[in-house]
Design a protein around this motif. Structure first.
Motif, PDB file in Angstrom:
ATOM      1  N   GLN A 116       0.837  -1.199   0.000  1.00 39.89           N
ATOM      2  CA  GLN A 116       0.000   0.000   0.000  1.00 39.89           C
ATOM      3  C   GLN A 116       0.872   1.249   0.000  1.00 39.89           C
ATOM      4  N   LEU A 117       0.627   2.131  -0.967  1.00 37.72           N
ATOM      5  CA  LEU A 117       1.297   3.420  -1.050  1.00 37.72           C
ATOM      6  C   LEU A 117       0.283   4.486  -0.658  1.00 37.72           C
ATOM      7  N   ILE A 118       0.505   5.130   0.468  1.00 42.11           N
ATOM      8  CA  ILE A 118      -0.438   6.112   0.988  1.00 42.11           C
ATOM      9  C   ILE A 118       0.213   7.492   0.951  1.00 42.11           C
ATOM     10  N   TYR A 119      -0.475   8.445   0.347  1.00 42.83           N
ATOM     11  CA  TYR A 119       0.029   9.798   0.167  1.00 42.83           C
ATOM     12  C   TYR A 119      -0.619  10.763   1.149  1.00 42.83           C
ATOM     13  N   ARG A 120       0.055  11.889   1.372  1.00 39.62           N
ATOM     14  CA  ARG A 120      -0.532  13.042   2.054  1.00 39.62           C
ATOM     15  C   ARG A 120      -1.133  13.899   0.956  1.00 39.62           C
ATOM     16  N   ALA A 121      -2.342  14.418   1.191  1.00 43.49           N
ATOM     17  CA  ALA A 121      -3.006  15.215   0.155  1.00 43.49           C
ATOM     18  C   ALA A 121      -3.848  16.309   0.790  1.00 43.49           C
ATOM     19  N   GLU A 122      -4.168  17.303  -0.039  1.00 42.93           N
ATOM     20  CA  GLU A 122      -5.075  18.371   0.376  1.00 42.93           C
ATOM     21  C   GLU A 122      -6.290  18.371  -0.534  1.00 42.93           C
ATOM     22  N   LEU A 123      -7.443  18.601   0.059  1.00 44.88           N
ATOM     23  CA  LEU A 123      -8.699  18.682  -0.675  1.00 44.88           C
ATOM     24  C   LEU A 123      -8.745  19.979  -1.468  1.00 44.88           C
ATOM     25  N   ARG A 124      -9.142  19.899  -2.724  1.00 40.55           N
ATOM     26  CA  ARG A 124      -9.274  21.069  -3.601  1.00 40.55           C
ATOM     27  C   ARG A 124     -10.719  21.167  -4.062  1.00 40.55           C
ATOM     28  N   GLY A 125     -11.594  21.671  -3.211  1.00 37.57           N
ATOM     29  CA  GLY A 125     -13.006  21.793  -3.557  1.00 37.57           C
ATOM     30  C   GLY A 125     -13.859  20.931  -2.664  1.00 37.57           C
ATOM     31  N   GLY A 126     -15.006  20.526  -3.204  1.00 38.89           N
ATOM     32  CA  GLY A 126     -15.956  19.749  -2.422  1.00 38.89           C
ATOM     33  C   GLY A 126     -15.787  18.259  -2.609  1.00 38.89           C
ATOM     34  N   TYR A 127     -16.778  17.526  -2.114  1.00 38.54           N
ATOM     35  CA  TYR A 127     -16.782  16.069  -2.241  1.00 38.54           C
ATOM     36  C   TYR A 127     -18.214  15.576  -2.246  1.00 38.54           C
ATOM     37  N   LEU A 128     -18.412  14.380  -2.764  1.00 39.04           N
ATOM     38  CA  LEU A 128     -19.725  13.761  -2.877  1.00 39.04           C
ATOM     39  C   LEU A 128     -19.520  12.263  -2.947  1.00 39.04           C
ATOM     40  N   ALA A 129     -20.248  11.506  -2.159  1.00 39.65           N
ATOM     41  CA  ALA A 129     -20.080  10.051  -2.128  1.00 39.65           C
ATOM     42  C   ALA A 129     -20.267   9.443  -3.509  1.00 39.65           C
ATOM     43  N   GLY A 130     -19.307   8.615  -3.913  1.00 37.40           N
ATOM     44  CA  GLY A 130     -19.407   7.858  -5.159  1.00 37.40           C
ATOM     45  C   GLY A 130     -20.078   6.519  -4.887  1.00 37.40           C
ATOM     46  N   PRO A 131     -20.157   5.655  -5.897  1.00 40.46           N
ATOM     47  CA  PRO A 131     -20.868   4.380  -5.742  1.00 40.46           C
ATOM     48  C   PRO A 131     -20.255   3.426  -4.713  1.00 40.46           C
ATOM     49  N   GLU A 132     -18.981   3.608  -4.364  1.00 39.76           N
ATOM     50  CA  GLU A 132     -18.342   2.735  -3.390  1.00 39.76           C
ATOM     51  C   GLU A 132     -18.449   3.273  -1.962  1.00 39.76           C
ATOM     52  N   SER A 133     -19.074   4.444  -1.799  1.00 42.08           N
ATOM     53  CA  SER A 133     -19.162   5.085  -0.476  1.00 42.08           C
ATOM     54  C   SER A 133     -20.609   5.377  -0.097  1.00 42.08           C
ATOM     55  N   LEU A 134     -20.962   5.071   1.146  1.00 43.42           N
ATOM     56  CA  LEU A 134     -22.289   5.421   1.663  1.00 43.42           C
ATOM     57  C   LEU A 134     -22.366   6.905   1.988  1.00 43.42           C
ATOM     58  N   GLU A 135     -21.248   7.436   2.482  1.00 43.40           N
ATOM     59  CA  GLU A 135     -21.174   8.865   2.774  1.00 43.40           C
ATOM     60  C   GLU A 135     -19.704   9.267   2.837  1.00 43.40           C
ATOM     61  N   VAL A 136     -19.480  10.546   2.678  1.00 45.04           N
ATOM     62  CA  VAL A 136     -18.140  11.122   2.780  1.00 45.04           C
ATOM     63  C   VAL A 136     -18.253  12.324   3.703  1.00 45.04           C
ATOM     64  N   ARG A 137     -17.302  12.445   4.614  1.00 46.79           N
ATOM     65  CA  ARG A 137     -17.320  13.614   5.489  1.00 46.79           C
ATOM     66  C   ARG A 137     -15.930  13.884   6.040  1.00 46.79           C
ATOM     67  N   GLU A 138     -15.807  15.071   6.616  1.00 48.29           N
ATOM     68  CA  GLU A 138     -14.559  15.470   7.239  1.00 48.29           C
ATOM     69  C   GLU A 138     -14.671  15.271   8.742  1.00 48.29           C
ATOM     70  N   PHE A 139     -13.572  14.799   9.328  1.00 45.18           N
ATOM     71  CA  PHE A 139     -13.494  14.603  10.770  1.00 45.18           C
ATOM     72  C   PHE A 139     -12.328  15.417  11.311  1.00 45.18           C
TER      73      PHE A 139
END
Length: 183
Positions: A117-140
């Protein structure tokens, strides 16, 4: 036309046997008919810890395994894409999110699943919306993370490593020493 006999239907089927191929040192599945070596190598998983002013973006899984549990946007690298392209694609597929990759956070080995597994650090650029593989998406926020409802041990590791990276730790991280038997 030639007068060659038609081979029996099964003559083109592979006939694999475990053996050490010429020039190799490990036992592999080798076709006795044509010599093809069927390498069984680990799968590469790419993903990211996506930060935003609201905290860390996470996805609640809509697919097996671990439906309903929280994870980072991640998945298998596709043929023809770089790990960075794969991490950005996974964020878009699972969370409808455009991200900007910052650096490689960690490389984890999950032996029992034959994954790297290669895991990156990233920054969000805009909004988000759950895709077909996600029930919901949110920030914690860090104090709100659903530690008891995380889908996989490597999600926990990545979140802990992201927190340490924010404090100036040297990157990239690897599996925590205490997890060798869990992998």
């Amino acid at each position: 036309m030639t007068d060659q006999p038609t081979p029996p239907d099964d003559s083109l089927d592979p006939a694999f046997r475990r053996r050490v191929p010429h020039g190799d040192s490990l036992e592999r599945d080798v076709c006795d008919r044509c010599g093809f070596v069927a390498y069984d190598n680990p799968k590469i998983v790419v993903g990211s810890v996506v930060r935003s002013p609201g905290g860390v973006m996470m996805c609640r899984r809509a697919i097996a395994p671990r439906i309903g549990f929280w994870t980072l946007p991640a998945g298998y690298l596709e043929h023809g894409e770089t790990p960075e392209e794969g991490a950005r694609r996974e964020a878009l597929e699972e969370a409808g999110a455009e991200i900007e990759l910052q650096s490689l956070l960690a490389v984890y080995t999950i032996r029992r699943l034959a994954q790297v597994q290669l895991i990156y650090r990233a920054e969000l650029r805009g909004g988000y919306l759950a895709g077909p593989e996600s029930l919901e998406v949110r920030e914690f926020g860090w104090d709100e993370l659903p530690w008891d409802a995380l889908a996989f041990p490597s999600v926990t590791w990545a979140l802990e490593h992201e927190r340490a990276a924010g404090g100036g730790a040297v990157l990239p991280f690897a599996n925590p020493a205490s997890t060798e038997e869990a992998t």
